[in-house]
Structures are given as C-alpha cells and as structure tokens.
Scaffold this motif. Structure first.
Motif, mmCIF file in Angstrom:
data_model
loop_
_atom_site.group_PDB
_atom_site.id
_atom_site.type_symbol
_atom_site.label_atom_id
_atom_site.label_comp_id
_atom_site.label_asym_id
_atom_site.label_seq_id
_atom_site.Cartn_x
_atom_site.Cartn_y
_atom_site.Cartn_z
ATOM 1 N N PRO A 136 25.011 -84.814 -15.106
ATOM 2 C CA PRO A 136 23.754 -85.454 -15.507
ATOM 3 C C PRO A 136 23.196 -84.931 -16.833
ATOM 4 O O PRO A 136 22.523 -85.664 -17.554
ATOM 5 N N ARG A 137 23.508 -83.686 -17.177
ATOM 6 C CA ARG A 137 23.028 -83.151 -18.462
ATOM 7 C C ARG A 137 23.677 -83.890 -19.623
ATOM 8 O O ARG A 137 23.015 -84.226 -20.610
ATOM 9 N N PHE A 138 24.982 -84.155 -19.518
ATOM 10 C CA PHE A 138 25.674 -84.896 -20.560
ATOM 11 C C PHE A 138 25.173 -86.332 -20.632
ATOM 12 O O PHE A 138 24.990 -86.881 -21.719
ATOM 13 N N ALA A 139 24.953 -86.929 -19.459
ATOM 14 C CA ALA A 139 24.453 -88.303 -19.415
ATOM 15 C C ALA A 139 23.071 -88.394 -20.050
ATOM 16 O O ALA A 139 22.775 -89.358 -20.776
ATOM 17 N N ALA A 140 22.230 -87.393 -19.813
ATOM 18 C CA ALA A 140 20.875 -87.391 -20.397
ATOM 19 C C ALA A 140 20.940 -87.272 -21.917
ATOM 20 O O ALA A 140 20.204 -87.961 -22.634
ATOM 21 N N VAL A 141 21.818 -86.421 -22.427
ATOM 22 C CA VAL A 141 21.963 -86.264 -23.878
ATOM 23 C C VAL A 141 22.528 -87.541 -24.488
ATOM 24 O O VAL A 141 22.042 -88.007 -25.528
ATOM 25 N N ASP A 142 23.524 -88.122 -23.842
ATOM 26 C CA ASP A 142 24.101 -89.372 -24.337
ATOM 27 C C ASP A 142 23.045 -90.474 -24.396
ATOM 28 O O ASP A 142 22.957 -91.213 -25.386
ATOM 29 N N ALA A 143 22.230 -90.556 -23.352
ATOM 30 C CA ALA A 143 21.179 -91.590 -23.316
ATOM 31 C C ALA A 143 20.153 -91.345 -24.423
ATOM 32 O O ALA A 143 19.705 -92.290 -25.087
ATOM 33 N N ALA A 144 19.777 -90.089 -24.635
ATOM 34 C CA ALA A 144 18.805 -89.760 -25.684
ATOM 35 C C ALA A 144 19.362 -90.108 -27.062
ATOM 36 O O ALA A 144 18.640 -90.646 -27.913
ATOM 37 N N LEU A 145 20.637 -89.834 -27.298
ATOM 38 C CA LEU A 145 21.252 -90.172 -28.576
ATOM 39 C C LEU A 145 21.386 -91.683 -28.744
ATOM 40 O O LEU A 145 21.204 -92.206 -29.841
#
Length: 144
Positions: free
Chosen positions: A7-16
C-alpha cells in the motif's frame, strides 16, 4: 498488502499520478520505510521527472537518502541528478552520492565530478591557509 501490491507504493504511485505536491514527501518516507531497493528507486526516479518543482526538489532529497541508506543508485537517478547539476536542487544529493557510493560504482560523470571537487577543495584549502598566514603576519607587523 492486497493483490501483492504494498500500500505504501500504491499511495506514492497515486500521489505521483495526480501531481500531488506532497508526493515528494511520500517518496522520502518510502526510502526509509521499505527495503526493496528497485521498487523504491523506481519511485524516486519517477519523482525526479515530476513537473512540480517542489516534488523534484524533495525527490533529490530522497535520492540522497537512498544513496546514504543503500550505497547505490540506478542509472536513471544518476542521469536525473546529472541533469539538475551541482549548485541547484540536486547539489546535496550529488554530494551524498559522492560520499556514500564507492568510487568504482559511480557513473563516469560522477567520478569526474568527485575528482574535480576534490582538487578544487584542496586548492581552496591551500588558498585559505595562505590568506590566513598573510593576515597573521600583517597583524603581527601592526602590533609592533
């Protein structure tokens, strides 16, 4: 972790993806929160190419932190830092790479930069010692 995606990677991807101005902060957090170098480096590299200056600035911080914590960077991160250059937002990240990554693992531009900075710092040190000696002699002369 659902569907194998952290979920941390998914959150960063979504923010980018949405151009969030806080995406750079999330990338820095990811550097310290995850052990997966390749996955983290991919997000740092992506943030280095962001349109927003603040995100790129914080991505440079993340790149420096990645160099400190893992002792390596990807070719894409090297290229992005080189494009930013010394004296700009990537200055500290470049110097972190020069400090924490072994010389033989650096790209050619970084090796050249390390040599150039080492020589310049040596010359500057000698110059400052000479200036100090002249000032000390001048003060001693005036005291007489």
């Amino acid at each position: 972790m659902s569907d194998g995606i952290d979920p941390r990677f998914a959150a960063v991807d979504a923010a980018l993806d949405r151009g969030d101005p806080d995406a750079g902060t999330e990338v820095i957090k990811l550097v310290f929160a995850s052990d997966g170098f390749e996955a983290v480096a991919a997000r740092v590299e992506r943030a280095l190419g962001a349109d927003r200056f603040k995100v790129r600035q914080l991505a440079c911080v993340a790149a420096g932190d990645l160099a400190r914590t893992s002792g390596r960077l990807t070719p894409g991160i090297y290229a992005a830092l080189r494009a930013e250059g010394l004296g700009g937002v990537a200055d500290t990240a470049i110097r972190d790479a020069l400090t924490f990554i072994p010389f033989r693992q650096l790209s050619w531009w970084f090796r050249w930069t390390w040599i150039r900075l080492t020589v310049l710092e040596g010359i500057e040190g000698r110059w400052l010692r000479a200036v100090d000696a002249v000032e000390t002699a001048r003060e001693a002369w005036r005291a007489r």
